[in-house]
Scaffold this active site. Structure first.
Site, PDB file in Angstrom:
ATOM      1  N   SER A 158       1.333  -0.873   0.453  1.00  0.00           N
ATOM      2  CA  SER A 158      -0.349  -0.359   0.351  1.00  0.00           C
ATOM      3  C   SER A 158       0.496   1.215   0.183  1.00  0.00           C
ATOM      4  O   SER A 158       1.900   1.128  -0.690  1.00  0.00           O
ATOM      5  CB  SER A 158      -0.955   0.396   1.024  1.00  0.00           C
ATOM      6  OG  SER A 158      -1.677   1.018   1.055  1.00  0.00           O
ATOM      7  N   LYS A 176      -5.687   2.913  -2.429  1.00  0.00           N
ATOM      8  CA  LYS A 176      -4.204   1.853  -1.541  1.00  0.00           C
ATOM      9  C   LYS A 176      -5.384   1.418  -0.503  1.00  0.00           C
ATOM     10  O   LYS A 176      -5.018   0.923   0.272  1.00  0.00           O
ATOM     11  CB  LYS A 176      -3.374   2.630  -1.641  1.00  0.00           C
ATOM     12  CG  LYS A 176      -2.135   2.731  -2.465  1.00  0.00           C
ATOM     13  CD  LYS A 176      -1.416   1.409  -3.226  1.00  0.00           C
ATOM     14  CE  LYS A 176      -1.005   1.721  -3.628  1.00  0.00           C
ATOM     15  NZ  LYS A 176      -0.276   0.042  -4.179  1.00  0.00           N
TER      16      LYS A 176
END
Length: 290
Positions: A158, A176
């Protein structure tokens, strides 16, 4: 005033035994370059074999050769576009044919660029969502039966951009955030089957394409980072080694920022508020209208 103590960059092999992943197999999307390639190398240095996945076969083949030579382990290229589920299934089948199992999965394929909301087309936004969020979902679907069999673990790559609003990054922030949510649900649903799922969220990491293209280097010095230095690829690799190791056997559903504490400081990739009030001042960094 005493001199500042700077956090060292430490190799995982200085902390963990070199054989902790012996006999294990890693499947990594986005493993042909950058952060995911470094994470793959870190896992392989502890005895694992690997398959790296991406769209460009020539890059994958060269990276697989480099990783094999650097670690003494076997790494194979498996060409696939994470937006295409059937291609991912073929990449998984190739991995199983070669190694017989998959124990670890890194979902790392990603796309990014700088663009304001009013300068971004619907298609540009959708493309990043498809690569990052849908690509992660597709990778989970293609690999889950094998991780259930091995009682394995996922790491999803992420970022820290969406912890606070980051100008010109609405697309990747949304993508993300979705990945973080996917990982959390996966951890809850698959925990009873022995499968773990965590997120690694790198902050600013030096010597990466993303950092060179997307960050306001001129306005930041080492003093901008609480630990006195920018992140290193090895820092992210170390986090992956830890999360896949038995030392993290009771850690699942978590997000691990690898940013040296910098996200607790109110900083931006771009000079703020100049970047939003005067787009011409950062025109050289911005992708044309998409």
């Amino acid at each position: 005033m005493s001199s500042r103590v700077v956090a060292p960059v430490t190799s995982s092999t200085d902390v963990f035994r070199p054989d902790i992943f012996k006999g294990r197999v890693l499947f990594c999307t986005g493993g042909g370059s950058g952060i995911c390639k470094a994470m793959t190398e870190g896992i392989m240095r502890h005895g694992a074999s690997a398959a790296i996945v991406g769209r460009k076969l020539d890059r994958l083949t060269e990276s697989a050769k480099e990783l094999s030579q650097a670690t003494g382990q076997i790494c194979i290229p498996a060409q696939a576009d994470v937006r295409q589920p059937h291609q991912l299934k073929e990449a998984v089948a190739k991995t199983i044919e070669k190694f017989g199992q998959i124990d670890f999965v890194i979902c790392g394929a990603a796309g990014n660029f700088l663009a304001p909301i009013d300068g971004m087309s619907e298609n540009a936004f959708k493309t990043v969502m498809e690569i990052d969020t849908m690509g992660t979902f597709n990778t989970i679907k293609a690999t889950l039966p094998h991780l259930r069999a091995s009682r394995g673990a996922y790491i999803h790559v992420s970022t820290t951009l969406h912890y606070k609003a980051t100008p010109y990054q609405v697309h990747v922030s949304a993508a993300k955030a979705g990945i973080d949510a996917l990982s959390a649900v996966l951890a809850v649903e698959e925990g009873p089957r022995g499968v773990r799922s965590n997120v690694v969220a790198p902050g600013p990491i030096g010597n990466t394409e993303g950092m060179s293209r997307l960050s306001n280097q001129a306005g930041r010095t080492v003093n901008s980072f609480p630990l006195g230095r920018i992140g290193h690829l090895q820092d992210v690799a170390n986090a992956a080694v830890f999360l896949f190791s038995d030392a993290a056997s009771y850690i699942s559903g978590q997000v691990l920022p690898v940013d040296g504490g910098s996200e607790h400081m109110r900083t931006f990739q771009l000079p703020y508020p100049q970047a939003v009030l005067d787009p011409d001042s950062v025109k050289h960094m911005i992708k044309p209208r998409l």
